[in-house]
Design a protein around this motif. Sequence first.
Motif, PDB file in Angstrom:
ATOM      1  N   SER A 105      64.943  32.988  81.914  1.00  0.00           N
ATOM      2  CA  SER A 105      66.268  33.113  81.299  1.00  0.00           C
ATOM      3  C   SER A 105      66.898  31.739  81.082  1.00  0.00           C
ATOM      4  CB  SER A 105      67.175  34.004  82.148  1.00  0.00           C
ATOM      5  OG  SER A 105      67.367  33.449  83.426  1.00  0.00           O
ATOM      6  N   ARG A 106      66.702  30.822  82.025  1.00  0.00           N
ATOM      7  CA  ARG A 106      67.254  29.473  81.841  1.00  0.00           C
ATOM      8  C   ARG A 106      66.545  28.764  80.692  1.00  0.00           C
ATOM      9  NH1 ARG A 106      67.406  24.179  85.646  1.00  0.00           N
ATOM     10  NH2 ARG A 106      68.832  23.042  84.324  1.00  0.00           N
ATOM     11  N   PHE A 107      65.220  28.901  80.621  1.00  0.00           N
ATOM     12  CA  PHE A 107      64.486  28.283  79.519  1.00  0.00           C
ATOM     13  C   PHE A 107      64.982  28.810  78.183  1.00  0.00           C
ATOM     14  CE2 PHE A 107      61.193  28.567  76.303  1.00  0.00           C
ATOM     15  CZ  PHE A 107      60.846  27.234  76.165  1.00  0.00           C
ATOM     16  N   ARG A 108      65.087  30.148  78.041  1.00  0.00           N
ATOM     17  CA  ARG A 108      65.542  30.734  76.780  1.00  0.00           C
ATOM     18  C   ARG A 108      66.924  30.212  76.405  1.00  0.00           C
ATOM     19  NH1 ARG A 108      62.788  35.269  78.763  1.00  0.00           N
ATOM     20  NH2 ARG A 108      64.648  36.053  79.768  1.00  0.00           N
ATOM     21  N   SER A 109      67.828  30.159  77.377  1.00  0.00           N
ATOM     22  CA  SER A 109      69.186  29.709  77.107  1.00  0.00           C
ATOM     23  C   SER A 109      69.212  28.249  76.669  1.00  0.00           C
ATOM     24  CB  SER A 109      70.055  29.915  78.349  1.00  0.00           C
ATOM     25  OG  SER A 109      71.366  29.474  78.101  1.00  0.00           O
ATOM     26  N   GLN A 110      68.499  27.375  77.390  1.00  0.00           N
ATOM     27  CA  GLN A 110      68.488  25.960  77.025  1.00  0.00           C
ATOM     28  C   GLN A 110      67.774  25.727  75.704  1.00  0.00           C
ATOM     29  OE1 GLN A 110      66.879  24.019  80.517  1.00  0.00           O
ATOM     30  NE2 GLN A 110      68.933  23.480  81.195  1.00  0.00           N
ATOM     31  N   PHE A 111      66.705  26.481  75.464  1.00  0.00           N
ATOM     32  CA  PHE A 111      65.994  26.323  74.203  1.00  0.00           C
ATOM     33  C   PHE A 111      66.888  26.745  73.045  1.00  0.00           C
ATOM     34  CE2 PHE A 111      63.201  27.522  70.746  1.00  0.00           C
ATOM     35  CZ  PHE A 111      62.344  26.430  70.689  1.00  0.00           C
ATOM     36  N   LEU A 112      67.579  27.859  73.209  1.00  0.00           N
ATOM     37  CA  LEU A 112      68.477  28.329  72.160  1.00  0.00           C
ATOM     38  C   LEU A 112      69.608  27.337  71.924  1.00  0.00           C
ATOM     39  CD1 LEU A 112      68.895  30.536  70.130  1.00  0.00           C
ATOM     40  CD2 LEU A 112      70.138  31.831  71.855  1.00  0.00           C
ATOM     41  N   ASP A 113      70.172  26.761  72.992  1.00  0.00           N
ATOM     42  CA  ASP A 113      71.198  25.722  72.840  1.00  0.00           C
ATOM     43  C   ASP A 113      70.656  24.559  72.022  1.00  0.00           C
ATOM     44  OD1 ASP A 113      72.984  27.179  74.391  1.00  0.00           O
ATOM     45  OD2 ASP A 113      72.657  25.981  76.209  1.00  0.00           O
ATOM     46  N   TRP A 114      69.429  24.161  72.308  1.00  0.00           N
ATOM     47  CA  TRP A 114      68.787  23.042  71.608  1.00  0.00           C
ATOM     48  C   TRP A 114      68.609  23.369  70.127  1.00  0.00           C
ATOM     49  CZ3 TRP A 114      62.892  22.174  71.800  1.00  0.00           C
ATOM     50  CH2 TRP A 114      62.543  20.981  71.172  1.00  0.00           C
ATOM     51  N   VAL A 115      68.095  24.566  69.831  1.00  0.00           N
ATOM     52  CA  VAL A 115      67.869  24.950  68.441  1.00  0.00           C
ATOM     53  C   VAL A 115      69.189  25.037  67.682  1.00  0.00           C
ATOM     54  CG1 VAL A 115      67.091  26.834  66.940  1.00  0.00           C
ATOM     55  CG2 VAL A 115      65.677  26.106  68.873  1.00  0.00           C
ATOM     56  N   ILE A 116      70.191  25.688  68.258  1.00  0.00           N
ATOM     57  CA  ILE A 116      71.485  25.834  67.587  1.00  0.00           C
ATOM     58  C   ILE A 116      72.147  24.471  67.388  1.00  0.00           C
ATOM     59  CG2 ILE A 116      73.828  26.755  67.859  1.00  0.00           C
ATOM     60  CD1 ILE A 116      72.479  29.243  69.141  1.00  0.00           C
ATOM     61  N   GLY A 117      72.066  23.620  68.406  1.00  0.00           N
ATOM     62  CA  GLY A 117      72.634  22.270  68.276  1.00  0.00           C
ATOM     63  C   GLY A 117      71.934  21.448  67.211  1.00  0.00           C
ATOM     64  N   SER A 118      70.606  21.534  67.158  1.00  0.00           N
ATOM     65  CA  SER A 118      69.844  20.806  66.140  1.00  0.00           C
ATOM     66  C   SER A 118      70.158  21.342  64.749  1.00  0.00           C
ATOM     67  CB  SER A 118      68.350  20.915  66.421  1.00  0.00           C
ATOM     68  OG  SER A 118      68.025  20.269  67.623  1.00  0.00           O
ATOM     69  N   ALA A 119      70.292  22.656  64.641  1.00  0.00           N
ATOM     70  CA  ALA A 119      70.634  23.252  63.347  1.00  0.00           C
ATOM     71  C   ALA A 119      72.020  22.796  62.908  1.00  0.00           C
ATOM     72  CB  ALA A 119      70.562  24.777  63.433  1.00  0.00           C
ATOM     73  N   ALA A 120      72.979  22.812  63.823  1.00  0.00           N
ATOM     74  CA  ALA A 120      74.344  22.381  63.484  1.00  0.00           C
ATOM     75  C   ALA A 120      74.349  20.927  63.019  1.00  0.00           C
ATOM     76  CB  ALA A 120      75.264  22.568  64.687  1.00  0.00           C
ATOM     77  N   ALA A 121      73.546  20.077  63.677  1.00  0.00           N
ATOM     78  CA  ALA A 121      73.472  18.667  63.273  1.00  0.00           C
ATOM     79  C   ALA A 121      72.900  18.519  61.867  1.00  0.00           C
ATOM     80  CB  ALA A 121      72.625  17.880  64.270  1.00  0.00           C
ATOM     81  N   ALA A 122      72.100  19.506  61.439  1.00  0.00           N
ATOM     82  CA  ALA A 122      71.525  19.483  60.091  1.00  0.00           C
ATOM     83  C   ALA A 122      72.342  20.342  59.126  1.00  0.00           C
ATOM     84  CB  ALA A 122      70.081  19.982  60.144  1.00  0.00           C
TER      85      ALA A 122
END
Length: 185
Positions: A105-122
Amino acid sequence: PNYGITDVVVDPSDDDLAMLYRGAGVVVFPAEEDFGIVPVEAQACGTPVVAYGTGGALDTVVPGQTGELVAEQTAGSLAAGMEAVLAGGFDAAACRRNAERFSASRFRSQFLDWVIGSAAAANVRIDDPRIPQSADRVTPPAAVVMDCRWLTIGGPGRTTELVLRGLALGPPPEGWVLWGPPATA
């Protein structure tokens, strides 16, 4: 010294394995592996670990808190580590807290944060599946793919498949090591 090893259990069930981990004074992990799930499983059951101090054990065992790392893969080195752990009175709760760093659950949450943050930056919007959307707004699940692999991330009451193509992710969260076959053109 005799450490009380009396039986060998071959292919235990998950429940039996958890019982064995919980009943052990220490789990010895002499292998060198990229990650090694055994130290994490043992700590999740509150049991400290003695591990060969290389590879994944450097990330999963906290010396002096959740076990000890030894410098050599020798019986003497491992025995000294076992003696230190058995004499040290390690805290089962500290072992469990450390193991939680590697939960799915921690991996999924951190991975999703990373993907959403990277998408927002783009300037790409990806709705967070952990946040309920309003009933009047229908949002298709975000789609993201990495190296032609599918990743399923569960959200409240639904599953979102993320497929990242052409979206440059920022650097991974601190402490993450991502590996796998190189992407093909």
